[in-house]
Design a protein around this motif. Structure first.
Motif, PDB file in Angstrom:
ATOM      1  N   ALA A   1       0.849  -1.200   0.000  1.00 34.78           N
ATOM      2  CA  ALA A   1       0.000   0.000   0.000  1.00 34.78           C
ATOM      3  C   ALA A   1       0.879   1.242   0.000  1.00 34.78           C
ATOM      4  O   ALA A   1       1.923   1.274   0.645  1.00 34.78           O
ATOM      5  CB  ALA A   1      -0.922   0.017   1.212  1.00 34.78           C
TER       6      ALA A   1
ATOM      7  N   TYR B   1       0.041   5.239   0.612  1.00 35.03           N
ATOM      8  CA  TYR B   1      -1.043   6.142   1.022  1.00 35.03           C
ATOM      9  C   TYR B   1      -0.804   7.549   0.500  1.00 35.03           C
ATOM     10  O   TYR B   1       0.323   8.033   0.453  1.00 35.03           O
ATOM     11  CB  TYR B   1      -1.161   6.136   2.545  1.00 35.03           C
TER      12      TYR B   1
ATOM     13  N   THR C   1      -6.622   8.351  -0.230  1.00 36.28           N
ATOM     14  CA  THR C   1      -6.524   7.267  -1.201  1.00 36.28           C
ATOM     15  C   THR C   1      -5.405   6.318  -0.782  1.00 36.28           C
ATOM     16  O   THR C   1      -4.539   6.667   0.017  1.00 36.28           O
ATOM     17  CB  THR C   1      -6.220   7.795  -2.618  1.00 36.28           C
TER      18      THR C   1
ATOM     19  N   ASP D   1     -10.605   0.795  -9.844  1.00 36.04           N
ATOM     20  CA  ASP D   1     -10.562   1.229  -8.454  1.00 36.04           C
ATOM     21  C   ASP D   1     -11.660   0.568  -7.655  1.00 36.04           C
ATOM     22  O   ASP D   1     -12.627   0.044  -8.205  1.00 36.04           O
ATOM     23  CB  ASP D   1     -10.658   2.751  -8.348  1.00 36.04           C
TER      24      ASP D   1
ATOM     25  N   GLU E   1     -10.836  -1.073   7.985  1.00 37.99           N
ATOM     26  CA  GLU E   1      -9.506  -0.799   7.442  1.00 37.99           C
ATOM     27  C   GLU E   1      -8.485  -0.783   8.567  1.00 37.99           C
ATOM     28  O   GLU E   1      -8.652  -0.075   9.557  1.00 37.99           O
ATOM     29  CB  GLU E   1      -9.510   0.555   6.727  1.00 37.99           C
TER      30      GLU E   1
ATOM     31  N   THR F   1      -9.544   5.274   4.187  1.00 37.78           N
ATOM     32  CA  THR F   1      -9.351   5.395   2.749  1.00 37.78           C
ATOM     33  C   THR F   1     -10.701   5.421   2.051  1.00 37.78           C
ATOM     34  O   THR F   1     -11.560   4.577   2.313  1.00 37.78           O
ATOM     35  CB  THR F   1      -8.495   4.225   2.227  1.00 37.78           C
TER      36      THR F   1
ATOM     37  N   TRP G   1      -9.536   3.098  -3.307  1.00 35.18           N
ATOM     38  CA  TRP G   1      -8.377   2.206  -3.416  1.00 35.18           C
ATOM     39  C   TRP G   1      -8.030   2.078  -4.889  1.00 35.18           C
ATOM     40  O   TRP G   1      -8.868   1.677  -5.695  1.00 35.18           O
ATOM     41  CB  TRP G   1      -8.723   0.842  -2.832  1.00 35.18           C
TER      42      TRP G   1
END
Length: 196
Positions: A52, A54, A70, A104, A145, A155, A158
């Motif tokens: 990930a 961020y 995001t 997404d 999350e 978020t 994604w």
């Protein structure tokens, strides 16, 4: 709130100075990708891993153009957390993160607040950083999350890992270090953390 949660780990890279004190806790891009690729080999210590990165992005295709939290993730990020969807289908967890399609996944909260819980949202597009992304899924409303980057951060959207904002020239460097890059893994059941 994850199955076999005792096997879930956030793996950090630390740089230690000459006095033995940690002075940097962040991944270089090339080093992170090397670690990730090693965990896809048969002798890996993790049964599932995820990446990930961020960030905060402006949703240019929305009338209000909100700035949203995001995360650019590898498709196996969701598999590692055993995430479920409310609508659509998550990207293939076995896909190469550097070859992902421009798709997404929306959080349940952003689907409700930004798109009025539109049941026909799958297949629609949104625009971030001049790139169009097809909406392929809405996460289940009970997905929690993990606070991997910042406490309380939720978020909204994604995005695929390969579209993260790291410049191509930086992606080859081991010395570049950035804090918003995260590596998670589900340790194989037969291994202890010490063995790993």
């Amino acid at each position: 709130p994850y199955p076999a949660s005792a096997q879930l780990y956030k793996v950090e890279q630390q740089q230690i100075d000459s006095t033995g004190i940690v002075n940097v806790n962040a991944y270089g891009y090339a080093g992170l990708m090397h670690l990730y690729q090693q965990q896809r080999l048969p002798d890996a210590v993790f049964s599932s891993v995820g990446l990930a990165h961020y960030d905060d992005e402006v949703l240019a295709s929305h009338q209000a153009q909100p700035k949203l939290a995001t995360a650019y993730v590898s498709a196996d990020f969701f598999q590692t957390l055993a995430a479920k969807v409310q609508l659509g289908q998550l990207p293939d967890a076995n896909s190469d993160p550097e070859q992902a399609l421009a798709s997404d996944v929306l959080s349940a909260a952003s689907w409700q607040t930004l798109f009025n819980a539109d049941p026909s949202i799958i297949g629609q597009t949104l625009s971030i950083r001049g790139q169009s992304f097809n909406i392929v899924a809405v996460l289940a409303s009970d997905f929690i999350e993990p606070e991997l980057y910042q406490a309380g951060r939720q978020t909204a959207i994604w995005l695929p890992w390969q579209f993260n904002p790291v410049p191509a020239s930086t992606r080859q460097r081991f010395g570049d270090r950035s804090n918003p890059r995260i590596f998670i893994g589900r340790l194989k059941a037969e291994l202890s953390a010490e063995q790993a």
